[in-house]
Design an enzyme around this catalytic site. Sequence first.
Site, PDB file in Angstrom:
ATOM      1  N   GLU A  58      20.249 -19.471 -17.031  1.00 42.52           N
ATOM      2  CA  GLU A  58      19.447 -20.575 -16.528  1.00 42.52           C
ATOM      3  C   GLU A  58      20.140 -21.931 -16.699  1.00 42.52           C
ATOM      4  O   GLU A  58      19.599 -22.852 -17.331  1.00 42.52           O
ATOM      5  CB  GLU A  58      18.063 -20.568 -17.184  1.00 42.52           C
ATOM      6  CG  GLU A  58      17.317 -19.272 -16.874  1.00 42.52           C
ATOM      7  CD  GLU A  58      15.943 -19.177 -17.527  1.00 42.52           C
ATOM      8  OE1 GLU A  58      15.602 -20.077 -18.313  1.00 42.52           O
ATOM      9  OE2 GLU A  58      15.232 -18.194 -17.241  1.00 42.52           O
ATOM     10  N   GLU A  63      15.527  -9.816 -12.938  1.00 40.31           N
ATOM     11  CA  GLU A  63      14.321  -9.864 -13.774  1.00 40.31           C
ATOM     12  C   GLU A  63      13.062  -9.766 -12.912  1.00 40.31           C
ATOM     13  O   GLU A  63      12.125 -10.544 -13.068  1.00 40.31           O
ATOM     14  CB  GLU A  63      14.295 -11.144 -14.621  1.00 40.31           C
ATOM     15  CG  GLU A  63      15.511 -11.320 -15.518  1.00 40.31           C
ATOM     16  CD  GLU A  63      15.453 -12.575 -16.373  1.00 40.31           C
ATOM     17  OE1 GLU A  63      14.341 -13.109 -16.579  1.00 40.31           O
ATOM     18  OE2 GLU A  63      16.513 -13.019 -16.838  1.00 40.31           O
TER      19      GLU A  63
END
Length: 985
Positions: A667, A776
């Site tokens: 991220e 994910e």
Amino acid sequence: MLRLSEVIRKSLRQNQIAFQLCFVFAFAISCVAPLRAQVVATYDFEDGTAQGWTSFNGATAPASTTAAAYSGSHSLLTSTGSSGQGGPSINVGSVLQAGAKYTITGYVRLTSGETATNANFTIRRTDASCSGGTCYDTIGAYQTAVNDSGWVAIGGSYTVTTTETGLTLYAQLVGASTTQSFYLDDVVITQTAPPPGGTTVAHYTWSDGGLDGWFPFGSATLTNATPAVQDPAGDTNALLTTNRTAGYMGPALDLLSLNLSAGATYQVTAYVLLAAADSANPTVTLSTKTADCATTGAYANLATSGPLSSTTWTKVQGTFSFSNLPGPPTSLTLYAQSSSATDSFYISNVTISQVAPPPPDPSQQDNSGISTTFEDGGLDGWSSRSGSSTVSNVSGVAHTGNNSLLTTGRIANWDGPQISVSNKMYPGSVYNISGWIMLQPTDGTNHTINVSLQTTLNGNTSYPGVSGYPGIPVPADGAWHQISVMAYNMSSPYDQGAAFLYFQTVPSSGNDLVSFYIDDFQVSYVNPPQIQKDIPSIYQTLSQFFPIGAAVDMTDISGPHAQLLTMHFNSITSGNDMKWSSVESTKGTFNYANADAQVGLAQCAGMRVRGHNLVWANGSQVPAYAAGDGTNSAANQALVTDNIREHIKNEVQHFGTKVYAWDVVNEPLDPSQPDCLVHGPFYNVLGPSYLDVALQAARDFAPAGTKLFINDYSTTNSDRLACLVKVAADLKSKGLLDGVGHEMHNAINYPSVPAIVNAIETVANQVPGIDQQVTELDVSIYNAGDTKTNYGNNPPPAVLAEQGWLYKSYFDAFKDLKDKLSSVTMWGMADDDTWLDSFPVTRKDRPLPFDTGLQAKPAYWGIVDPTKLPGYGLKFSATQKSGTGNTRTITITATNGNVGPAYATTLNGFTLTQTAGPSCTPRVTTGSTPAVLGDLAVNASASASFTVNISGCNPLAQFKLSVPWSSAVYDTGTFVTNLDFNRGR
């Protein structure tokens, strides 16, 4: 009757297949089993005999009968003597071991018409310590009420004396004064703790002159010899090790040849003597080497002796255990090594004992749960965590009844009421936990109540959360509020008596010492689910497209979850146990136990492993030391660079080729920044170059061919997608980056499938050659941004059907993109374990292919076989009817198939396109779209009608009718038919 040898053989078989509760590798030594119980005898009388039970004290000879049974079809029937004395008995002297602890339980019921009385189990013990040489020991309660209307459990705990010489177990009635008849059934004797020093498995004295199965570890030489000093037991022979050239060389033994049981704890005791004096004071260490499907050699030390002598024997003693996870060991070797590389030494009087049996099978656990209502006026087992706060039973304030438990005088957030759950909550089992809370005083303030566990294993204490972090919001409004945790997976092993469940407060900052009542607290055991074995495997179904993975934690590598994982997935990602704070919370100290266990399962099952993650850009789950003092001084930049490289080097080299891809930086994107990067703790020190540092370290130290990724969320958003392209292109141009991960934590209404396709296509087109993976994936059943809706434990079937059709749409798109997409990973497997239960708010979400019972739901069928989705087979037809003048009424009918309801069926358009004849324009005068037909049951139909004015149309004109439709939102299509208005059809 079960002969002792049969009991032992049966027990060994059970132990060999016992569910392993110690979540470690087979080579994890000194793992203390948290539960110490194994069945040593069972009497169910199902073979039609008394199974060795005989008359005691004047009772009739007991006989197997089918007149009544607690389980099965048989029980044991006995009549007392004329004055109510006596009952059935059995000699258990050969079953019970002196010094060991047991539970002895059974079920009693009086025959029809008998007067209610009491019953118990008693043991007549022959023992020199008893007055007259005989004692009578009641097992459990002396009087347990029994009658002829139902079965009642009798029995309890029993510790055998070390001086007994005979034991007879019998059941009797207490209070009967005339002959009465009663049934006995399902008598079970369970060892809960072994005798002091354990049960000897093997003992070696070498008195026969041979090596007794021992062999050299390394190139040392073993001989049976007579040392100058007899060992403490007076043995004249010993095993001598000579010709040692390395410290690890010594005598070794194949432990698997001893038929040891996985999950049991064993103690090894040995005596060591140097063959010649050594002023360096060497020591000896007992060690093990284990090989299984995940490793060819894992080493662990049991114990190290004190300084060795050539004139006095030195005792060395340690314990070990082994697991059948991730697969049974193919070899398990015990060996003795020395701190001296060359000294010769003797070992003698070696004893291997079982000091704790394997954990019980779930069927042998105490699954009665816990229920505390405080109506007895007591604390019901609750106490203060700190010892400084006060827990008290109060009357007049209660959720139900009249009493509750009040905790006051708390000294810290963690200081609340606690209750022992030792032998009530077992690792590997699932529980529902519920309690009612009311805060004091009633001042309208808001608080967060958290339920957690405290468990201690081998001296190490941990605090696993139960209710999810931070907890449940509770207002101080004078009302009772329920805290309910459904299907909690207990995954924390513990030492005997070292597990507590407790309530605490979790404020956003500072301390919250609010007082509170609890009432009607329950812990309920949930029977383990059985996975469906007759449905298609997800990964096999998708094998021609890409691997399919799942995020896992420790609850997923054993039992039904492991079965589900290995059946449906061929790749794993460790959800948390490879993150920096999990493996290196203190610099230079690494803990890979959990991650190793997960990777081991993957290796044994032939699964791929994605590593997640090495550096988290915003500092989440990264220890504070990683960013040094947080400044960008030259000294701190050097320190942080070293921290990153040191951490990455150790972790990627530890796993080596077992991990094929790493999320090196997690991220890193922030579209609000001009450089598109999160300005987190690493950025603040090193600027954008921290990405280069991390990726270069992974490139330098990971095995050649390891794929290096950055991983981010919301990549379908245009600004974030642009940043992803920019950052990925730069890193790839430097030779540092191989791929990008699209997290895809989606909601049921966002993002759209075209947006997902666009994101993957855009990256592929603008960063040529880059690998892409969905990393994910999960799909919340709540709309994006909705923090209010809460379906609780009853999600609408229509929503689950909608989710199923959405999953179909996703995977249709993924399969079309197979040349640009190398893997898809779900963030979990089943709805019983999902991070979305506590994000963005605490509520039950159901984002995954399998439900809380591990059963396939529409989301699964959307991936594997859409013909099983609710509403599959929906068909449409059109009928035409002439009206007055130049009008036609066209009726569109939807007819559902036979799979399941077609929810929210809707006609979304009505378009006439002329295909032949002179041009004209029909007009729809009545009827509009969207036309909601609603939920259609199996084989049911619903219609909508439209009136069309065809004035001015030539009789030869022909038209195509197009009606776009949807059902369950994502089941879509267009009904098309030809119309000839002139012919009225």
